[in-house]
Design a protein around this motif. Structure first.
Motif, mmCIF file in Angstrom:
data_model
loop_
_atom_site.group_PDB
_atom_site.id
_atom_site.type_symbol
_atom_site.label_atom_id
_atom_site.label_comp_id
_atom_site.label_asym_id
_atom_site.label_seq_id
_atom_site.Cartn_x
_atom_site.Cartn_y
_atom_site.Cartn_z
ATOM 1 N N MET A 97 26.510 45.795 19.361
ATOM 2 C CA MET A 97 27.067 44.797 20.271
ATOM 3 C C MET A 97 26.155 44.616 21.506
ATOM 4 O O MET A 97 25.803 45.584 22.174
ATOM 5 C CB MET A 97 28.465 45.250 20.731
ATOM 6 N N SER A 98 25.754 43.383 21.752
ATOM 7 C CA SER A 98 24.806 43.127 22.845
ATOM 8 C C SER A 98 25.528 42.923 24.179
ATOM 9 O O SER A 98 25.067 43.390 25.223
ATOM 10 C CB SER A 98 23.972 41.878 22.553
ATOM 11 N N PHE A 99 26.601 42.133 24.171
ATOM 12 C CA PHE A 99 27.294 41.793 25.417
ATOM 13 C C PHE A 99 28.793 41.866 25.206
ATOM 14 O O PHE A 99 29.292 41.669 24.086
ATOM 15 C CB PHE A 99 26.993 40.348 25.849
ATOM 16 N N VAL A 100 29.496 42.098 26.315
ATOM 17 C CA VAL A 100 30.929 41.837 26.339
ATOM 18 C C VAL A 100 31.117 40.677 27.322
ATOM 19 O O VAL A 100 30.687 40.765 28.473
ATOM 20 C CB VAL A 100 31.730 43.069 26.805
ATOM 21 N N LEU A 101 31.693 39.589 26.809
ATOM 22 C CA LEU A 101 31.926 38.420 27.656
ATOM 23 C C LEU A 101 33.336 38.517 28.230
ATOM 24 O O LEU A 101 34.300 38.743 27.484
ATOM 25 C CB LEU A 101 31.784 37.131 26.849
ATOM 26 N N VAL A 102 33.435 38.332 29.543
ATOM 27 C CA VAL A 102 34.710 38.569 30.222
ATOM 28 C C VAL A 102 35.166 37.335 30.980
ATOM 29 O O VAL A 102 34.357 36.677 31.655
ATOM 30 C CB VAL A 102 34.557 39.750 31.227
ATOM 31 N N LYS A 103 36.461 37.054 30.864
ATOM 32 C CA LYS A 103 37.071 36.010 31.687
ATOM 33 C C LYS A 103 38.009 36.698 32.663
ATOM 34 O O LYS A 103 38.815 37.553 32.249
ATOM 35 C CB LYS A 103 37.849 35.024 30.790
ATOM 36 N N ALA A 104 37.898 36.333 33.928
ATOM 37 C CA ALA A 104 38.767 36.962 34.930
ATOM 38 C C ALA A 104 40.102 36.240 34.989
ATOM 39 O O ALA A 104 40.180 35.046 34.685
ATOM 40 C CB ALA A 104 38.089 36.900 36.290
ATOM 41 N N ASN A 105 41.115 37.010 35.370
ATOM 42 C CA ASN A 105 42.397 36.361 35.621
ATOM 43 C C ASN A 105 42.252 35.396 36.793
ATOM 44 O O ASN A 105 41.460 35.649 37.717
ATOM 45 C CB ASN A 105 43.447 37.420 35.976
ATOM 46 N N PRO A 106 43.015 34.297 36.798
ATOM 47 C CA PRO A 106 42.889 33.343 37.904
ATOM 48 C C PRO A 106 43.149 34.029 39.246
ATOM 49 O O PRO A 106 44.057 34.861 39.352
ATOM 50 C CB PRO A 106 43.969 32.294 37.591
ATOM 51 N N GLY A 107 42.330 33.674 40.238
ATOM 52 C CA GLY A 107 42.521 34.195 41.600
ATOM 53 C C GLY A 107 41.796 35.503 41.862
ATOM 54 O O GLY A 107 41.740 35.954 43.006
ATOM 55 N N TYR A 108 41.183 36.108 40.844
ATOM 56 C CA TYR A 108 40.476 37.373 41.076
ATOM 57 C C TYR A 108 39.066 37.115 41.587
ATOM 58 O O TYR A 108 38.385 36.204 41.106
ATOM 59 C CB TYR A 108 40.414 38.195 39.783
ATOM 60 N N ASP A 109 38.665 37.914 42.557
ATOM 61 C CA ASP A 109 37.304 37.804 43.079
ATOM 62 C C ASP A 109 36.339 38.403 42.054
ATOM 63 O O ASP A 109 36.494 39.558 41.635
ATOM 64 C CB ASP A 109 37.198 38.552 44.414
ATOM 65 N N LEU A 110 35.358 37.605 41.644
ATOM 66 C CA LEU A 110 34.475 38.029 40.548
ATOM 67 C C LEU A 110 33.632 39.245 40.923
ATOM 68 O O LEU A 110 33.418 40.130 40.098
ATOM 69 C CB LEU A 110 33.577 36.868 40.112
ATOM 70 N N SER A 111 33.161 39.278 42.163
ATOM 71 C CA SER A 111 32.331 40.421 42.585
ATOM 72 C C SER A 111 33.149 41.703 42.547
ATOM 73 O O SER A 111 32.662 42.759 42.097
ATOM 74 C CB SER A 111 31.801 40.200 44.002
ATOM 75 N N GLU A 112 34.379 41.585 43.025
ATOM 76 C CA GLU A 112 35.246 42.769 43.022
ATOM 77 C C GLU A 112 35.537 43.223 41.591
ATOM 78 O O GLU A 112 35.538 44.421 41.284
ATOM 79 C CB GLU A 112 36.576 42.453 43.715
ATOM 80 N N LEU A 113 35.748 42.250 40.701
ATOM 81 C CA LEU A 113 36.033 42.579 39.305
ATOM 82 C C LEU A 113 34.815 43.244 38.652
ATOM 83 O O LEU A 113 34.958 44.211 37.880
ATOM 84 C CB LEU A 113 36.434 41.314 38.536
ATOM 85 N N CYS A 114 33.645 42.747 38.987
ATOM 86 C CA CYS A 114 32.407 43.356 38.466
ATOM 87 C C CYS A 114 32.354 44.824 38.900
ATOM 88 O O CYS A 114 32.041 45.714 38.103
ATOM 89 C CB CYS A 114 31.175 42.619 38.989
ATOM 90 N N GLN A 115 32.633 45.022 40.206
ATOM 91 C CA GLN A 115 32.619 46.397 40.747
ATOM 92 C C GLN A 115 33.593 47.281 39.965
ATOM 93 O O GLN A 115 33.266 48.418 39.600
ATOM 94 C CB GLN A 115 33.068 46.374 42.223
ATOM 95 N N ARG A 116 34.785 46.730 39.703
ATOM 96 C CA ARG A 116 35.820 47.512 39.036
ATOM 97 C C ARG A 116 35.387 47.849 37.605
ATOM 98 O O ARG A 116 35.592 48.962 37.131
ATOM 99 C CB ARG A 116 37.130 46.713 39.030
ATOM 100 N N ILE A 117 34.776 46.876 36.916
ATOM 101 C CA ILE A 117 34.304 47.121 35.530
ATOM 102 C C ILE A 117 33.237 48.208 35.538
ATOM 103 O O ILE A 117 33.261 49.132 34.709
ATOM 104 C CB ILE A 117 33.783 45.815 34.890
ATOM 105 N N ARG A 118 32.335 48.117 36.507
ATOM 106 C CA ARG A 118 31.263 49.125 36.595
ATOM 107 C C ARG A 118 31.866 50.512 36.806
ATOM 108 O O ARG A 118 31.485 51.495 36.160
ATOM 109 C CB ARG A 118 30.337 48.790 37.779
ATOM 110 N N LYS A 119 32.817 50.553 37.731
ATOM 111 C CA LYS A 119 33.414 51.836 38.091
ATOM 112 C C LYS A 119 34.201 52.425 36.919
ATOM 113 O O LYS A 119 34.116 53.626 36.621
ATOM 114 C CB LYS A 119 34.340 51.612 39.288
ATOM 115 N N THR A 120 34.928 51.558 36.254
ATOM 116 C CA THR A 120 35.811 52.038 35.187
ATOM 117 C C THR A 120 35.045 52.392 33.920
ATOM 118 O O THR A 120 35.359 53.392 33.262
ATOM 119 C CB THR A 120 36.856 50.950 34.856
ATOM 120 N N THR A 121 34.074 51.588 33.553
ATOM 121 C CA THR A 121 33.412 51.747 32.248
ATOM 122 C C THR A 121 32.037 52.396 32.334
ATOM 123 O O THR A 121 31.505 52.834 31.309
ATOM 124 C CB THR A 121 33.238 50.382 31.555
ATOM 125 N N GLY A 122 31.457 52.387 33.501
ATOM 126 C CA GLY A 122 30.083 52.890 33.632
ATOM 127 C C GLY A 122 29.048 51.919 33.118
ATOM 128 O O GLY A 122 27.855 52.226 33.054
#
Lengths: 384, 242
Positions: free
Chosen positions: A212-237
């Motif tokens: 698998m090369s990429f995981v494509l992600v759609k954010a829930n409406p109203g979520y800040d994308l930078s913050e979500l990126c941070q959270r994905i990094r933190k949670t998944t490494g």
């Protein structure tokens, strides 16, 4: 006085045309080279442009640019789905596979494997067939440039027969049937692009532990994308980038690790120098040839400011015409090369940059002339 | 005795040196000269005697090194370059040996240049230039380029350019040297007829003895000095014989 300035300029037709030619050439060279450079840079992230649905791209932390493929584990998509704020997350495969053509030759293709259920990440424009055709057995969708060009069947007499729906080909020794023709942004290496489903792509691809090369992600409406990126990094490494971020790191990589910007930069600088050399020298010669008349005007009471305005007007006129001709020629070139392999991207910012470059050439060119006129003794008019 | 208010140009002890050290040339070594209003003063003398340097200083296109020089009560050395340019645009007309007409401009446009320098609208300046060209006999050549005119016609355009803005001082540098005798004579006649006025002065630098007859007075120069000022060319010849 503007009238006199322009008539003096146009009156010396050879020099007038010489200056305009110099500036037009510089303008053409600068605009065209920068447009090709920008075109190439946009091709580096063409895949991102063609995949508008996801907000965030999740990749291996070591990935340096979009084509730097470092596979993820199949379970990573599930981990990403578990992060708060993620509306959906799907798998995407991207790889370089060998296609065997009917005449026996091989051609490397970019193979994109879309999530089987949603087909998210599909081509932006389908020219023939439908995206859902990918659900058929062994189905693939091929980009039109590849179908007409590198993947076309070449007959013994040299005729090129484009791939059409229903044609078959081999991808890494697996049968693939063309189920559609699409249009995509040209790729940086100009390789054909083949779309299929994720599960089929992993069959086509050589066996590896992770695919698998990429995981494509759609954010829930109203979520800040930078913050979500941070959270994905933190949670998944894993690394998570917004579309703009991954575009930026891709362009930055090509700028830093390839000689492309330097090569184009050298040509642009050469264009600038040629412009200054031709236009500057001819413009100075024009002033020098007319120095007696500038002296006469000065003796008759024209102030330095008046004469400088005349020179600037002359420079602005040749600059405007030269710039227009150069940009016009570059646009024509762009139009004519639209259906070729050449990349060409001419946004308005490029036209402004080119105009600034030509204005600079004119200022540098007229500076010597202005200096000559300011230093001019009006008593020169009595010398024979 | 000359009344002071009748004096248009007054030079006292004017000096000018070009270069320095071993290349130093004393072009003017203390010039005293007065030119009256309404006069056509000719400056004559051998090459290098300082004639052109003197009219350059009088016309305000060259700085003097020493002495005093007033033109209609104004001293160029007391003006900055902008004021000087403005003064010249209003008060000085020029006639050059090599015409100095801008090749790309028509006769009317060349003649209108001093008016455009003074800020007149192009149409108005061209209309006035055409009137003056008509006065100098070139009413039918207003649209001709300099390359389409003869030497005499070119000098007429130059005269039109010199008088179009009604200057009080007209300086002429060898106005007939590029012309044949007959044309030169006609040009001087024209200059005499159209340029001389009560409140105007003409200073003509020349080598051409055939036009001396048009002079009100003749100043003879040599080696940066005014040698003598005479009332007519007969006086000049008489003094030479003596």
């Amino acid at each position: 006085m503007n009238f006199i300035a322009l008539k003096m300029l146009i009156g010396d037709r050879a020099k007038y045309l010489g200056i305009i030619f110099g500036l037009a050439f510089a303008s053409l060279l600068i605009t065209q080279q920068m447009a090709i450079f920008l075109g190439l840079m946009t091709r580096t992230y063409g895949f991102l442009t063609d995949t508008p649905q996801p907000d965030i791209w999740v990749v291996d932390p070591k990935v340096q640019y979009i084509d730097d493929l470092k596979p993820l584990r199949e379970t990573d998509v599930l981990r990403v789905r578990g992060v708060e704020g993620v509306a959906w997350a799907v798998r995407l495969y991207k790889g370089l596979l060998k296609a065997r053509l009917p005449n026996g030759t091989f051609q490397n293709c970019i193979v994109v494997g879309l999530d089987d259920e949603t087909l998210i990440g599909g081509p932006p424009v389908i020219l023939e067939g439908e995206l859902s055709n990918l659900r058929h057995n062994d189905a693939i969708i091929v980009d039109n440039v590849g179908a007409d060009g590198k993947l076309a069947n070449v007959t013994p007499d040299g005729r090129r027969i484009p791939l059409r729906i229903g044609d078959t080909m081999e991808l890494n020794d697996h049968r693939a049937i063309v189920a559609g023709i699409c249009r995509v942004t040209r790729t940086f290496q100009s390789q054909p692009v083949v779309y299929t489903t994720y599960s089929r792509a992993t069959v086509f691809a050589p066996r590896e532990r992770k695919l698998m090369s990429f995981v494509l992600v759609k954010a829930n409406p109203g979520y800040d994308l930078s913050e979500l990126c941070q959270r994905i990094r933190k949670t998944t490494g894993l690394a998570a980038y917004t579309k703009d971020e991954i575009k930026t790191i891709t362009v930055r990589y090509y700028m830093k690790y390839t000689g492309i910007p330097v090569n184009f930069g050298i040509t642009v600088i050469l264009g600038f120098i040629v412009g200054v050399a031709i236009a500057g020298q001819t413009f100075y010669n024009f002033t020098q040839d007319n120095i007696r008349y500038f002296g006469t005007l000065k003796a008759m009471g024209a102030s330095d400011f008046m004469l400088l305005k005349m020179v600037l007007l002359q420079a602005a006129m040749v600059g405007g015409i030269g710039y227009g001709m150069g940009v016009g020629a570059a646009s024509t070139f762009s139009f004519l090369s639209g259906r070729t392999e050449l990349s060409f991207c001419m946004p308005w910012q490029l036209l402004v940059a080119s105009a600034v470059a030509i204005a600079l050439i004119c200022i540098i060119s007229s500076f010597l002339s202005m200096w000559r006129i300011v230093k001019l003794e009006p008593a020169i008019v009595f010398k024979t | 005795m000359i009344e002071m208010n009748n004096i248009a140009v007054r030079c006292e002890g004017v000096t000018k040196t070009y270069g320095s050290g071993s290349t130093e040339v004393h072009a003017l070594r203390g010039i005293d000269l007065e030119v009256r209003k309404g006069e056509l003063m000719m400056l004559v003398g051998p090459s290098g005697s300082g004639k052109t340097t003197l009219i350059s200083i009088i016309a305000g296109v060259l700085d003097r090194d020493g002495g005093e020089c007033e033109v209609f009560g104004s001293d160029f050395n007391e003006m900055n370059s902008r004021e000087r340019a403005l003064y010249r645009s209003q008060n000085v007309g020029f006639v050059f040996q090599l015409f100095n007409l801008i090749p790309a401009l028509t006769a009317a446009e060349n003649a209108a240049a001093p008016l455009m320098i003074r800020g007149l609208k192009r149409r108005e300046a061209l209309d006035r230039a055409c009137e003056v060209l008509d006065r100098v006999g070139l009413g039918d050549r207003t649209r001709s380029l300099p390359s389409e005119l003869s030497g005499g016609q070119l000098q007429r355009v130059v005269i039109a350019r010199a008088i179009v803005h009604n200057p009080r001082l007209i300086v002429c540098d060898e106005p007939t040297s590029a012309l044949d005798h007959e044309t030169g004579h006609k040009v001087m006649e024209l200059l005499h007829n159209v340029a001389i006025g009560i409140d105007r002065v003409l200073i003509v630098v020349t080598h051409d003895a055939r036009i001396f007859e048009f002079a009100s007075r003749i100043a003879s120069m040599d080696d940066g000095h005014i040698m003598q000022v005479v009332n007519s060319h007969h006086d000049l010849e008489q003094k030479k014989e003596n």
